[in-house]
Design a protein around this motif. Structure first.
Motif, short mmCIF file in Angstrom:
data_model
loop_
_atom_site.label_atom_id
_atom_site.label_comp_id
_atom_site.label_asym_id
_atom_site.label_seq_id
_atom_site.Cartn_x
_atom_site.Cartn_y
_atom_site.Cartn_z
N TYR A 1 0.83 -1.19 0.00
CA TYR A 1 0.00 0.00 0.00
C TYR A 1 0.87 1.25 0.00
CZ TYR A 1 -3.61 -3.18 1.82
OH TYR A 1 -4.49 -4.21 2.01
N CYS A 2 0.42 2.28 -0.69
CA CYS A 2 1.05 3.58 -0.49
C CYS A 2 0.09 4.45 0.31
CB CYS A 2 1.45 4.23 -1.80
SG CYS A 2 0.09 4.85 -2.80
N ALA A 3 0.66 5.43 0.96
CA ALA A 3 -0.12 6.32 1.81
C ALA A 3 0.47 7.72 1.76
CB ALA A 3 -0.15 5.81 3.24
N ALA A 4 -0.40 8.69 2.06
CA ALA A 4 0.00 10.10 2.01
C ALA A 4 -0.33 10.78 3.33
CB ALA A 4 -0.73 10.80 0.86
N ASP A 5 0.59 11.61 3.78
CA ASP A 5 0.41 12.40 5.00
C ASP A 5 0.62 13.87 4.65
OD1 ASP A 5 2.38 13.09 7.91
OD2 ASP A 5 0.20 13.23 7.68
N ARG A 6 -0.40 14.68 4.89
CA ARG A 6 -0.29 16.10 4.59
C ARG A 6 0.68 16.75 5.58
NH1 ARG A 6 -3.90 20.29 2.81
NH2 ARG A 6 -2.53 22.00 2.22
N VAL A 7 1.73 17.35 5.05
CA VAL A 7 2.75 18.00 5.88
C VAL A 7 2.72 19.48 5.57
CG1 VAL A 7 5.21 18.17 6.37
CG2 VAL A 7 4.17 15.94 5.96
N LEU A 8 2.44 20.29 6.59
CA LEU A 8 2.17 21.71 6.35
C LEU A 8 3.42 22.58 6.34
CD1 LEU A 8 -1.05 22.13 8.50
CD2 LEU A 8 -0.87 21.77 6.03
N VAL A 9 4.44 22.21 7.08
CA VAL A 9 5.53 23.16 7.28
C VAL A 9 6.86 22.63 6.75
CG1 VAL A 9 6.82 24.49 8.97
CG2 VAL A 9 4.37 24.13 9.30
N PHE A 10 7.39 21.61 7.39
CA PHE A 10 8.75 21.18 7.13
C PHE A 10 8.79 20.19 5.98
CE2 PHE A 10 12.99 20.26 7.40
CZ PHE A 10 13.33 19.05 7.99
N SER A 11 9.37 20.60 4.85
CA SER A 11 9.35 19.75 3.67
C SER A 11 10.21 18.51 3.81
CB SER A 11 9.79 20.55 2.44
OG SER A 11 11.14 20.96 2.58
N GLY A 12 11.09 18.51 4.82
CA GLY A 12 11.94 17.36 5.02
C GLY A 12 11.41 16.34 6.01
N GLN A 13 10.21 16.55 6.49
CA GLN A 13 9.64 15.66 7.50
C GLN A 13 9.35 14.28 6.93
OE1 GLN A 13 6.27 17.09 9.89
NE2 GLN A 13 5.27 15.13 9.54
N LEU A 14 9.71 13.26 7.70
CA LEU A 14 9.36 11.89 7.37
C LEU A 14 8.20 11.45 8.25
CD1 LEU A 14 12.87 10.20 7.11
CD2 LEU A 14 11.21 10.44 5.26
N THR A 15 7.26 10.77 7.67
CA THR A 15 6.18 10.15 8.42
C THR A 15 6.36 8.65 8.30
OG1 THR A 15 4.74 12.01 7.90
CG2 THR A 15 3.70 10.01 8.73
N ILE A 16 6.50 7.99 9.44
CA ILE A 16 6.88 6.59 9.40
C ILE A 16 5.75 5.66 9.85
CG2 ILE A 16 8.50 4.89 10.35
CD1 ILE A 16 10.56 7.19 10.48
#
Length: 128
Positions: free
Chosen positions: A95-110
């Motif tokens: 599966y792929c998934a998406a997490d909306r990240v508002l500020v830090f473009s380098g953020q990883l969601t694990i």
């Protein structure tokens, strides 16, 4: 809201390579950190890899390090998972998934629980 569609899963032999694709529509793709997950029958969904909005940062689970590579194309609205030297233990629905990240473009969601949107999955089967 973003819609995600995975493709590329198939039946292969051990040692083969596959490239999975996940195409997004409906919202600005570059606003989302992305991840790939897999779920084997009777098991929990595991994080395989993740990539930041910018693509500068990546994460890999220990069981795929050195074999899998995640990448993204923010023009094509697509995230990829290149899988090399596949093993029977890699079998599962990816599966792929998406997490909306508002500020830090380098953020990883694990963690899977932190993702907002999911695709329907694509089956990968690796025979021994």
């Amino acid at each position: 809201q973003v819609q995600l569609t995975e493709s590329g899963g198939k039946l292969v032999q051990a040692g083969a390579s596959l490239r999975l694709s996940c195409t997004a529509s409906g919202h600005t793709f570059s606003a989302y950190a992305m991840g790939w997950f897999r779920q084997a029958p009777g098991k929990e969904r595991d994080t395989v890899a993740a990539i930041s909005r910018s693509g500068d940062n990546t994460y890999y689970a220990d069981f795929v390090k050195g074999r899998f590579a995640i990448s993204r194309d923010n023009v094509q609205n697509t995230v990829y998972l290149q899988m090399d030297n596949l093993e029977p233990e890699d079998t599962g629905i990816y599966y792929c998934a998406a997490d909306r990240v508002l500020v830090f473009s380098g953020q990883l969601t694990i963690a899977a629980r932190d993702y907002d949107f999911w695709g329907q999955g694509t089956q990968v089967t690796v025979s021994s």
